[in-house]
Design a protein around this motif. Structure first.
Motif, PDB file in Angstrom:
ATOM      1  N   LEU A  36      30.569  36.255  45.583  1.00  0.00           N
ATOM      2  CA  LEU A  36      31.578  35.439  44.896  1.00  0.00           C
ATOM      3  C   LEU A  36      32.383  34.614  45.887  1.00  0.00           C
ATOM      4  O   LEU A  36      32.737  33.458  45.606  1.00  0.00           O
ATOM      5  N   CYS A  37      32.660  35.189  47.050  1.00  0.00           N
ATOM      6  CA  CYS A  37      33.401  34.438  48.074  1.00  0.00           C
ATOM      7  C   CYS A  37      32.591  33.238  48.565  1.00  0.00           C
ATOM      8  O   CYS A  37      33.127  32.127  48.701  1.00  0.00           O
ATOM      9  N   LEU A  38      31.314  33.452  48.820  1.00  0.00           N
ATOM     10  CA  LEU A  38      30.467  32.341  49.276  1.00  0.00           C
ATOM     11  C   LEU A  38      30.360  31.264  48.203  1.00  0.00           C
ATOM     12  O   LEU A  38      30.432  30.063  48.501  1.00  0.00           O
ATOM     13  N   ALA A  39      30.183  31.697  46.953  1.00  0.00           N
ATOM     14  CA  ALA A  39      30.121  30.720  45.864  1.00  0.00           C
ATOM     15  C   ALA A  39      31.449  29.990  45.704  1.00  0.00           C
ATOM     16  O   ALA A  39      31.486  28.787  45.414  1.00  0.00           O
ATOM     17  N   GLY A  40      32.568  30.720  45.905  1.00  0.00           N
ATOM     18  CA  GLY A  40      33.884  30.077  45.822  1.00  0.00           C
ATOM     19  C   GLY A  40      34.103  29.068  46.930  1.00  0.00           C
ATOM     20  O   GLY A  40      34.710  28.007  46.707  1.00  0.00           O
ATOM     21  N   ILE A  41      33.602  29.380  48.139  1.00  0.00           N
ATOM     22  CA  ILE A  41      33.720  28.419  49.245  1.00  0.00           C
ATOM     23  C   ILE A  41      32.922  27.156  48.930  1.00  0.00           C
ATOM     24  O   ILE A  41      33.389  26.027  49.165  1.00  0.00           O
ATOM     25  N   THR A 375      44.311  46.113  50.754  1.00  0.00           N
ATOM     26  CA  THR A 375      45.190  45.403  49.824  1.00  0.00           C
ATOM     27  C   THR A 375      45.087  43.889  49.979  1.00  0.00           C
ATOM     28  O   THR A 375      44.920  43.161  49.005  1.00  0.00           O
ATOM     29  N   ILE A 376      45.168  43.412  51.211  1.00  0.00           N
ATOM     30  CA  ILE A 376      45.248  41.954  51.395  1.00  0.00           C
ATOM     31  C   ILE A 376      43.910  41.264  51.149  1.00  0.00           C
ATOM     32  O   ILE A 376      43.880  40.062  50.885  1.00  0.00           O
ATOM     33  N   LEU A 377      42.797  41.996  51.201  1.00  0.00           N
ATOM     34  CA  LEU A 377      41.508  41.354  50.940  1.00  0.00           C
ATOM     35  C   LEU A 377      41.380  40.871  49.503  1.00  0.00           C
ATOM     36  O   LEU A 377      40.540  40.027  49.192  1.00  0.00           O
ATOM     37  N   VAL A 378      42.223  41.386  48.627  1.00  0.00           N
ATOM     38  CA  VAL A 378      42.174  40.954  47.225  1.00  0.00           C
ATOM     39  C   VAL A 378      42.559  39.491  47.090  1.00  0.00           C
ATOM     40  O   VAL A 378      42.007  38.774  46.234  1.00  0.00           O
ATOM     41  N   ILE A 379      43.491  39.002  47.910  1.00  0.00           N
ATOM     42  CA  ILE A 379      43.983  37.630  47.753  1.00  0.00           C
ATOM     43  C   ILE A 379      42.870  36.602  47.971  1.00  0.00           C
ATOM     44  O   ILE A 379      42.610  35.772  47.075  1.00  0.00           O
ATOM     45  N   PRO A 380      42.174  36.579  49.122  1.00  0.00           N
ATOM     46  CA  PRO A 380      41.141  35.552  49.287  1.00  0.00           C
ATOM     47  C   PRO A 380      39.994  35.685  48.282  1.00  0.00           C
ATOM     48  O   PRO A 380      39.478  34.672  47.805  1.00  0.00           O
ATOM     49  N   VAL A 381      39.603  36.939  47.944  1.00  0.00           N
ATOM     50  CA  VAL A 381      38.510  37.104  46.980  1.00  0.00           C
ATOM     51  C   VAL A 381      38.926  36.581  45.605  1.00  0.00           C
ATOM     52  O   VAL A 381      38.147  35.906  44.915  1.00  0.00           O
ATOM     53  N   THR A 382      40.154  36.850  45.204  1.00  0.00           N
ATOM     54  CA  THR A 382      40.637  36.371  43.900  1.00  0.00           C
ATOM     55  C   THR A 382      40.722  34.849  43.872  1.00  0.00           C
ATOM     56  O   THR A 382      40.303  34.205  42.897  1.00  0.00           O
ATOM     57  N   VAL A 383      41.250  34.250  44.921  1.00  0.00           N
ATOM     58  CA  VAL A 383      41.385  32.795  44.966  1.00  0.00           C
ATOM     59  C   VAL A 383      40.016  32.123  44.927  1.00  0.00           C
ATOM     60  O   VAL A 383      39.791  31.163  44.166  1.00  0.00           O
TER      61      VAL A 383
END
Length: 561
Positions: A36-41, A375-383
């Motif tokens: 999902l992160c790669l697709a979001g990028i 905890t903080i890894l949620v922010i970039p994955v969500t965005v």
């Protein structure tokens, strides 16, 4: 037979299975999060950008030009017939018009549920049906009102040595073709400057002496300044089409044109008039940087990206500076991409600031790097997941979607904080790590869902608003809802999966005291805050009647003040 107890057992097993699912499939969950992160990028680099959300306003505009015809005649012969022909178009609400000397603007308004592309085709069809009833000299143009109807970038062309006519020719024949081929550009309009033309200035005395009239001069120019077909010629199985080019190209050719023959002598234009090259009459003055200028307004296609158009345009301007004479100056006088670029920069600043602030707060209170990282890894994955959803639903980077992402930064991390802190607390209380994850999901899942759905149900109705308000807030609502639901999904899947890998507590730091004992978790500051919170809660419970009166007073004050 204890049915309530059986129901509780089934609910417990269901929630426990959710925790087991995250542990059994942690590799799959992490892989899907990375995908999902790669697709979001990829989506982030391919989402179109604009200042406002793409909107089909329920309005089609018809512009009519007919020279210098008086307003009363324009109303009777053009405006009224067009209005009458448009009224029965499906979805049309009302028609408004403004008529002046030689021009008219007719606006056809539709309902918000109307397909505006189809409505525009209806308008064009009705206009073609009544074309024969309008004056032959009238020209019409039809526009569907969207944000793309307004220019996104303006370029000024100035020179200290060239006249305004020469600047117009450079803008029309050199710059406009290069700008319009940029991907995403719909059209380029010129404002200012003067179109060059040949002007025939007649001497009235000579005209009268030649027994001619102005209509004969106009007729001679129209009949001779043309390209006409003279027939076809067939030879060797080839068919040749032949034409005669009678167009007039310069002052000498116009001056030598024969108007009539009097007593066997041809009367030429130069016998009764002089021919000059000059600018067409205009009644406005356009300036840039204090001097006369030609402005080029650049319009985007409905799905065009303002940022990409601006980037390609700057490259084109850099190439033009190497080719144009040094006295010509091209400069931006209007640029919407600056607004979009600033908004995008603000969102990324909010994301980075949220990451660092969350990392600092989590580590400051829990003193555990594993919990902080989870905890903080949620922010970039969500965005990034939200950006992917925007790409799939056809949303663009604009003030509303970017504002929604920036506003959601502080909300999306809440679920992960609650889940990670619960797991960390269980581990501190000497619970085996995997069992701590299962118990935490079991305990936190119901309140986590409730706390996330509360803001979601607030934003969902905004997506169903109608009118211009709905257009703007629909983009904001969809962005916020996707971000919140994504954060909930990640909190119950990815956070437990990552916790099984990263959250570790040294045996020396484990606490043997019961959960209700002082100092069982956190550091000095967190223990003090918990103590203050405990005092406040006990006081509120003890004086609940007074608390209810205070809350009611605040509510009434907000209503009537």
């Amino acid at each position: 037979m204890n049915l309530p107890e059986d129901n509780l057992n089934r609910q417990f097993r269901k929630r426990r299975s959710l925790g087991d699912f995250s542990l059994r499939n942690n590799s799959l969950i992490i892989f899907l999060a990375l995908a999902l992160c790669l697709a979001g990028i990829y989506a982030a680099f391919n989402i179109p950008s604009s200042v406002f959300p793409q909107t089909n306003f329920p309005r089609v505009v018809i512009l009519v030009d007919n020279g210098v015809m008086p307003a009363e005649e324009m109303m009777a012969t053009i405006t009224r017939p067009i209005e009458e022909s448009m009224k029965d178009i499906p979805g049309a609400l009302n028609i408004r018009s403004a008529t002046g000397r030689g021009s008219a603007e007719i606006s056809v308004f539709f309902t918000w549920s109307t397909d505006m592309i189809q409505a525009e085709l209806y308008v064009l069809g009705r206009l073609s049906q009544i074309k024969s009833q309008l004056p032959a000299t009238a020209t019409t143009s039809v526009y569907r009102l969207t944000f793309s109807a307004f220019p996104i970038i303006g370029i000024s062309l100035t020179s200290p040595r060239r006249d305004i006519t020469e600047l117009w020719e450079i803008a029309r024949y050199d710059l406009k073709p290069r700008f319009i081929r940029i991907p995403g550009v719909a059209r380029v309009n010129l404002v200012g400057g003067r179109t060059p033309e040949f002007q025939v200035i007649v001497d009235p005395i000579r005209l009268q002496a030649a027994h001619l009239g102005l209509d004969q001069i106009i007729s001679a120019l129209e009949k001779n300044n043309l390209v006409a077909s003279t027939g076809m010629h067939e030879e060797n199985y080839f068919l040749y089409l032949t034409v005669v080019d009678g167009r007039l190209h310069n002052i000498d050719e116009i001056s030598s044109l024969v108007i009539a023959v009097n007593d066997g002598h041809p009367v030429l234009i130069k016998d009764i008039a002089r021919v000059e090259r000059g600018p067409e009459p205009v009644f406005n003055v356009v300036t840039a940087e204090g001097v006369n200028a030609v402005l080029l307004n650049i319009y985007s296609q409905p799905d065009g990206s303002t940022l990409n158009i601006a980037k390609d345009l700057r490259k084109e301007l850099e190439a033009l500076k190497q080719q144009l004479p040094p006295d010509l100056k091209l400069a931006f006088f209007y640029d919407q991409s600056e607004i979009v670029r600033t908004s995008v920069r603000s969102v990324w600043e909010a994301i980075i600031f949220g990451l660092f602030l969350s990392m600092f707060i989590m580590f400051f209170f829990l003193k555990n790097w594993g919990t902080t990282l989870v905890t903080i890894l949620v922010i970039p994955v969500t965005v990034l997941t939200t950006l992917l959803a925007m790409k799939l639903t056809g949303l663009t980077f604009n003030l509303m979607t970017l504002g929604g992402i920036a506003s959601a930064i502080g909300l999306v991390i809440d679920d992960a904080i609650v889940m990670a802190e619960a797991i960390h607390t269980k581990i501190i209380l000497k619970t085996e790590r995997f069992e701590a994850i299962r118990e935490s999901v079991n305990e936190i899942f119901p309140p986590l869902v409730a706390s996330t759905l509360t803001p979601v149900v607030v934003f969902i109705p905004l997506a169903f608003l109608t009118g211009i308000t709905g257009v703007f807030f629909r983009a904001l609502a969809l962005t916020m809802v996707v971000a919140l639901l994504t954060s909930l999904l990640l909190a119950i899947t990815m956070t437990p999966s990552l916790a099984a890998i990263f959250i570790k507590v040294n045996p020396e730091k484990r606490n043997d005291q019961p959960a209700d004992s002082e100092g069982f978790e956190g550091g000095f500051i967190l223990r003090k805050l918990i103590k203050i919170y405990e005092i406040g809660v006990r006081a509120a419970i003890k004086n609940y009647r007074l608390l209810l009166v205070i809350c009611l007073g605040i509510l009434l004050s907000g209503i009537f003040i």
